[in-house]
Design a protein around this motif. Structure first.
Motif, PDB file in Angstrom:
ATOM      1  N   ILE A 190     119.986  31.766  96.081  1.00  0.00           N
ATOM      2  CA  ILE A 190     119.273  30.478  96.200  1.00  0.00           C
ATOM      3  C   ILE A 190     120.155  29.476  96.937  1.00  0.00           C
ATOM      4  O   ILE A 190     119.703  28.739  97.800  1.00  0.00           O
ATOM      5  CB  ILE A 190     118.900  29.937  94.794  1.00  0.00           C
ATOM      6  CG1 ILE A 190     117.679  30.663  94.270  1.00  0.00           C
ATOM      7  CG2 ILE A 190     118.621  28.443  94.814  1.00  0.00           C
ATOM      8  CD1 ILE A 190     116.383  30.338  94.978  1.00  0.00           C
ATOM      9  N   ASN A 235     107.610  30.442  97.279  1.00  0.00           N
ATOM     10  CA  ASN A 235     107.177  29.048  97.506  1.00  0.00           C
ATOM     11  C   ASN A 235     108.234  28.273  98.295  1.00  0.00           C
ATOM     12  O   ASN A 235     107.910  27.503  99.207  1.00  0.00           O
ATOM     13  CB  ASN A 235     106.914  28.325  96.184  1.00  0.00           C
ATOM     14  CG  ASN A 235     105.687  28.846  95.471  1.00  0.00           C
ATOM     15  OD1 ASN A 235     105.747  29.206  94.301  1.00  0.00           O
ATOM     16  ND2 ASN A 235     104.557  28.911  96.168  1.00  0.00           N
ATOM     17  N   ILE A 236     109.492  28.497  97.929  1.00  0.00           N
ATOM     18  CA  ILE A 236     110.578  27.798  98.630  1.00  0.00           C
ATOM     19  C   ILE A 236     110.584  28.198 100.107  1.00  0.00           C
ATOM     20  O   ILE A 236     110.723  27.363 101.009  1.00  0.00           O
ATOM     21  CB  ILE A 236     111.934  28.101  97.945  1.00  0.00           C
ATOM     22  CG1 ILE A 236     111.972  27.418  96.577  1.00  0.00           C
ATOM     23  CG2 ILE A 236     113.108  27.649  98.811  1.00  0.00           C
ATOM     24  CD1 ILE A 236     113.172  27.786  95.724  1.00  0.00           C
ATOM     25  N   GLN A 237     110.407  29.507 100.353  1.00  0.00           N
ATOM     26  CA  GLN A 237     110.390  30.000 101.749  1.00  0.00           C
ATOM     27  C   GLN A 237     109.275  29.307 102.542  1.00  0.00           C
ATOM     28  O   GLN A 237     109.459  28.906 103.675  1.00  0.00           O
ATOM     29  CB  GLN A 237     110.140  31.517 101.772  1.00  0.00           C
ATOM     30  CG  GLN A 237     111.195  32.348 101.083  1.00  0.00           C
ATOM     31  CD  GLN A 237     112.384  32.668 101.985  1.00  0.00           C
ATOM     32  OE1 GLN A 237     112.544  32.039 103.032  1.00  0.00           O
ATOM     33  NE2 GLN A 237     113.211  33.608 101.569  1.00  0.00           N
ATOM     34  N   ALA A 281     117.174  22.831  94.958  1.00  0.00           N
ATOM     35  CA  ALA A 281     116.824  23.798  93.906  1.00  0.00           C
ATOM     36  C   ALA A 281     117.603  23.499  92.632  1.00  0.00           C
ATOM     37  O   ALA A 281     118.772  23.104  92.682  1.00  0.00           O
ATOM     38  CB  ALA A 281     117.126  25.214  94.368  1.00  0.00           C
ATOM     39  N   VAL A 321     118.560  27.272 100.254  1.00  0.00           N
ATOM     40  CA  VAL A 321     118.032  25.900 100.232  1.00  0.00           C
ATOM     41  C   VAL A 321     119.061  24.901 100.772  1.00  0.00           C
ATOM     42  O   VAL A 321     120.212  25.251 101.024  1.00  0.00           O
ATOM     43  CB  VAL A 321     117.621  25.498  98.793  1.00  0.00           C
ATOM     44  CG1 VAL A 321     116.538  26.408  98.272  1.00  0.00           C
ATOM     45  CG2 VAL A 321     118.836  25.496  97.857  1.00  0.00           C
ATOM     46  N   MET A 326     110.325  25.806 103.387  1.00  0.00           N
ATOM     47  CA  MET A 326     111.391  25.761 104.402  1.00  0.00           C
ATOM     48  C   MET A 326     110.847  26.154 105.778  1.00  0.00           C
ATOM     49  O   MET A 326     111.294  25.617 106.801  1.00  0.00           O
ATOM     50  CB  MET A 326     112.553  26.639 103.969  1.00  0.00           C
ATOM     51  CG  MET A 326     113.095  26.157 102.627  1.00  0.00           C
ATOM     52  SD  MET A 326     114.791  26.538 102.298  1.00  0.00           S
ATOM     53  CE  MET A 326     115.678  25.474 103.361  1.00  0.00           C
ATOM     54  N   VAL A 357     113.852  26.752  89.721  1.00  0.00           N
ATOM     55  CA  VAL A 357     113.817  28.182  89.989  1.00  0.00           C
ATOM     56  C   VAL A 357     114.768  28.968  89.069  1.00  0.00           C
ATOM     57  O   VAL A 357     115.753  29.556  89.503  1.00  0.00           O
ATOM     58  CB  VAL A 357     114.040  28.424  91.523  1.00  0.00           C
ATOM     59  CG1 VAL A 357     115.279  27.740  92.027  1.00  0.00           C
ATOM     60  CG2 VAL A 357     114.027  29.861  91.905  1.00  0.00           C
ATOM     61  N   VAL A 384     114.690  21.300 100.672  1.00  0.00           N
ATOM     62  CA  VAL A 384     114.520  21.785  99.292  1.00  0.00           C
ATOM     63  C   VAL A 384     115.815  21.590  98.499  1.00  0.00           C
ATOM     64  O   VAL A 384     116.896  21.966  98.953  1.00  0.00           O
ATOM     65  CB  VAL A 384     114.111  23.276  99.264  1.00  0.00           C
ATOM     66  CG1 VAL A 384     114.091  23.798  97.814  1.00  0.00           C
ATOM     67  CG2 VAL A 384     112.731  23.461  99.893  1.00  0.00           C
ATOM     68  N   ALA A 391     112.728  22.094  93.556  1.00  0.00           N
ATOM     69  CA  ALA A 391     112.130  23.349  93.064  1.00  0.00           C
ATOM     70  C   ALA A 391     112.906  23.850  91.854  1.00  0.00           C
ATOM     71  O   ALA A 391     114.130  24.026  91.920  1.00  0.00           O
ATOM     72  CB  ALA A 391     112.155  24.396  94.169  1.00  0.00           C
ATOM     73  N   VAL A 394     110.721  31.754  94.676  1.00  0.00           N
ATOM     74  CA  VAL A 394     111.458  31.923  95.935  1.00  0.00           C
ATOM     75  C   VAL A 394     110.469  31.966  97.101  1.00  0.00           C
ATOM     76  O   VAL A 394     110.699  31.355  98.155  1.00  0.00           O
ATOM     77  CB  VAL A 394     112.343  33.188  95.887  1.00  0.00           C
ATOM     78  CG1 VAL A 394     112.970  33.467  97.251  1.00  0.00           C
ATOM     79  CG2 VAL A 394     113.445  33.011  94.841  1.00  0.00           C
ATOM     80  N   THR A 419     111.442  18.513  98.480  1.00  0.00           N
ATOM     81  CA  THR A 419     110.887  19.190  97.304  1.00  0.00           C
ATOM     82  C   THR A 419     112.021  19.555  96.354  1.00  0.00           C
ATOM     83  O   THR A 419     113.049  20.086  96.784  1.00  0.00           O
ATOM     84  CB  THR A 419     110.178  20.495  97.721  1.00  0.00           C
ATOM     85  OG1 THR A 419     109.073  20.164  98.543  1.00  0.00           O
ATOM     86  CG2 THR A 419     109.680  21.276  96.510  1.00  0.00           C
TER      87      THR A 419
END
Ligand code: M6R
Length: 608
Positions: A554, A532-534, A545, A558, A537, A520, A543, A518, A530, A516
């Motif tokens: 960040i 969504n990233i969690q 970023a 990631v 993961m 951010v 990820v 992201a 953040v 992904t």
């Protein structure tokens, strides 16, 4: 899509035609051909694949002819075969035609011609034209063209020649561009000025339902109803060097690296810093109507649509307008209620995208004010809108649009600021936006300097089957644009999503093989991104970023991070998109793709 070139004058026509076709290669095509004529007759050559193959076919041939027409075909009716390649001819090999567009009633015309005994040699819609020319010829080619086109439904840009009048080319258009190039005792014609810039900077654009007759010494324009037309000459504002690769391996990379300059060009002469406002000469004639607008609809396709989506947020922030954004191909079929308090702004690099053009025509018919944000000077959308702004970004040759997206975002800010300063935007807000706008070229340079890091990231992930791109608010369209860039040139499946929609479906795709990207930035959506990233993961999804410089947290979270400088919130997408363009470029490079001419794609989409 398909390309047309023609020449009549004192020089050998074939090298000029082939050179012109090479200049049109970026538009996308799958076969090529030409016919050259003199008093002794005509020689036709057609090949499947690249113009290079035509060069090979022509090698060593003695071809002194001084007139001819040529074509690159992007298959619509019938496969890319030699028989289907243009020019098409009649049964006696005396009439030749090249055509861009679609003849919608070709089936009916074909049946009528077959009933008269005509035997067809191709599966194309175009071939009916050459047989009709032969049928209607009375000694004057333009009469036959006129009669033929009166029978035709659909769209066309055509060039026609006959061995009976070898030093004459007749061209006509309805829906597909045709531009005449004026030389000294020589005339050129093409579907796109890039085929002409080497020879002349004086051009004339045909309008719909017009034809032109070209001989070495003169040209005459008339409507298809035989009314003479006098048309002003345009001066092309770019030079042949602008469309050279210089030291870059691909046009896409060159155009990505041109972006600092693109931003400067978009702003040049348009920033009134002390007044906190922009100055856009192309809108001036309609400024009273623009001030009265209550609603603005942004219409466009592809990358230009993504720019329009970002534009919605910009106009919502800077103006009091109600703003909508819509795909041109959908907008034109809606039941629309428009009036003079609605502005319809078409965004288009080429200015020739048929759906965008049709949307503008529909909007005008219904009484809206039509505006254009276009790169190609003199293009149809530029000519047909009530007012507009040019990108002045020079030619964009790579099929994957890059610098024009950035240019469009800069100019959308300038247009919104112009309107917003008549409304609620204060002097200090205007000054602050313009100040940061002028910093952008340096900030883009800083991102370009990270190309080696981005190439490493591409190397790590380029074998993935699919990618997800996530963003919120203004960065949602940036995510869509990142996914479009990756899929169109690398052929890796990629989806762009509004990050808030993750939990409503796409999260089921996440696993360790599904990266992904992201977006951010440090804006109001940061904490939610953040989260969504969690979530990704936690499901072992890798990820990458795109974050603002200095955002260490960040970086710790990631797998990979590309930092971009922080700027004004409305300008941040201009910076965030640059690493996505480079990521797509390097992934495609590592996969050995043909970056500037991706399969099945055309630079300018002139059929629906
Ligand atoms: O010339 P336009 O901006 O009207 O073109 C619109 C799309 O065809 C174009 O953006 C297309 O999506 C590009 N291949 C994107 O890279």
């Amino acid at each position: 899509m398909c390309g047309i070139v023609g020449y009549v004058g004192p020089k050998k026509a074939v090298p000029i035609l082939v050179h012109g076709l090479k200049r049109l290669e970026y538009r996308g095509y799958d076969s090529a051909g030409l016919v050259a004529l003199d008093r002794s007759g005509a020689r036709r050559f057609r090949v499947v694949g690249r113009v290079q193959n035509l060069d090979t076919e022509l090698f060593g041939q003695d071809l002194p002819m001084t007139s001819g027409i040529a074509h690159t075909r992007w298959a619509t009716h019938g496969k890319p075969t030699e028989n289907n390649a243009h020019p098409h001819t009649d049964s006696s090999n005396q009439f030749f035609v090249v055509h861009n567009g679609i003849i919608e009633n070709h089936d009916k015309l074909r049946l009528q011609l077959e009933a008269d005994g005509v035997v067809f040699q191709s599966e194309t819609d175009t071939e009916v034209l050459s047989h009709l020319l032969a049928k209607f010829y009375d000694g004057v080619l333009e009469h036959a063209v006129e009669k033929t086109l009166h029978l035709v439904e659909g769209t066309f840009g055509i060039a026609a020649v006959t061995t009976h009048e070898p030093f004459k080319i007749v061209v006509a258009r309805r829906g597909s561009p045709i531009v005449l190039g004026l030389g000294n005792k020589e005339m050129f014609v093409a579907s796109d000025v890039s085929a002409l810039v080497q020879y002349t900077d004086q051009v004339i654009y045909l309008e719909d339902n017009e034809m032109a007759v070209l001989t070495p010494d003169e040209y005459a324009i008339r409507t298809l109803d035989n009314r003479p037309i006098s048309r002003k000459t345009f001066q092309i504002d770019w030079k042949i060097e602008d469309s050279d690769l210089t030291d870059f391996p691909h046009y896409m990379l060159k155009e990505i690296y041109e972006q600092p300059q693109t931003v400067e060009n978009a702003m040049r002469g348009r920033v009134l810093q002390a007044e906190g406002v922009s100055k856009l000469g192309g809108l001036q004639a309609k400024i009273d109507e623009i001030k009265k607008l209550r609603k603005l609809i942004l219409v466009s396709c592809g990358t230009s649509y993504h720019a329009g989506m970002v534009g919605r947020y910009i106009f919502e922030q800077l103006t009091d307008l109600n703003v909508e954004v819509e795909l041109a191909s959908e907008f034109r079929y809606r039941k629309l209620r428009l009036d003079e308090t609605t502005g319809v702004l078409a965004l288009s690099q080429s200015g020739e995208t048929i759906d965008t053009l049709a949307a503008i025509r529909e909007a005008r018919r219904k009484g809206a004010i039509t505006l254009g944000l276009v790169n190609v000077v003199g293009s149809t959308i530029a000519r047909e809108t009530d007012a507009g702004v040019y990108c002045h970004a020079g030619p964009e040759i790579g099929v994957a649009s890059t610098k024009i997206f950035v240019s469009q975002l800069v100019i959308l800010n300038l247009i919104a600021l112009l309107i917003g300063r008549y409304q609620s935007v204060s002097l200090s807000e205007g000054m602050a936006l313009l100040k940061e706008l002028q910093e952008l070229p340096n900030l883009i340079q800083k991102i370009l300097a990270q190309a080696p890091l981005i190439e490493d990231i591409a190397r790590k992930y380029h074998k993935a089957q699919s990618f997800l791109f996530l963003g919120r608010q203004m960065h949602y369209p940036v995510a869509l644009e990142g996914a479009l860039k990756l899929k169109e040139i690398s052929y890796i499946h990629a989806e762009g999503y509004a990050a808030g929609e993750m939990k409503h479906g796409p999260i089921s795709l996440i696993d360790e093989a599904f990266p992904t990207v992201a977006l951010v930035p440090r804006d109001a959506t940061y904490d939610k991104m953040v989260n969504n990233i969690q979530e990704i993961m936690a499901r072992s999804g890798p990820v990458i970023a795109i974050a603002n410089e200095g955002d260490r947290s960040i970086g710790d979270l990631v797998d990979d991070v590309i930092y971009v400088p922080r700027t004004h919130e409305l300008l941040q997408p201009i910076l965030s998109v640059v690493p996505l363009q480079l990521l797509a470029y390097y992934a495609a490079l590592l996969l050995g793709r043909e970056i500037d001419k991706p399969r099945n794609l055309a630079k300018s989409v002139t059929v629906e």
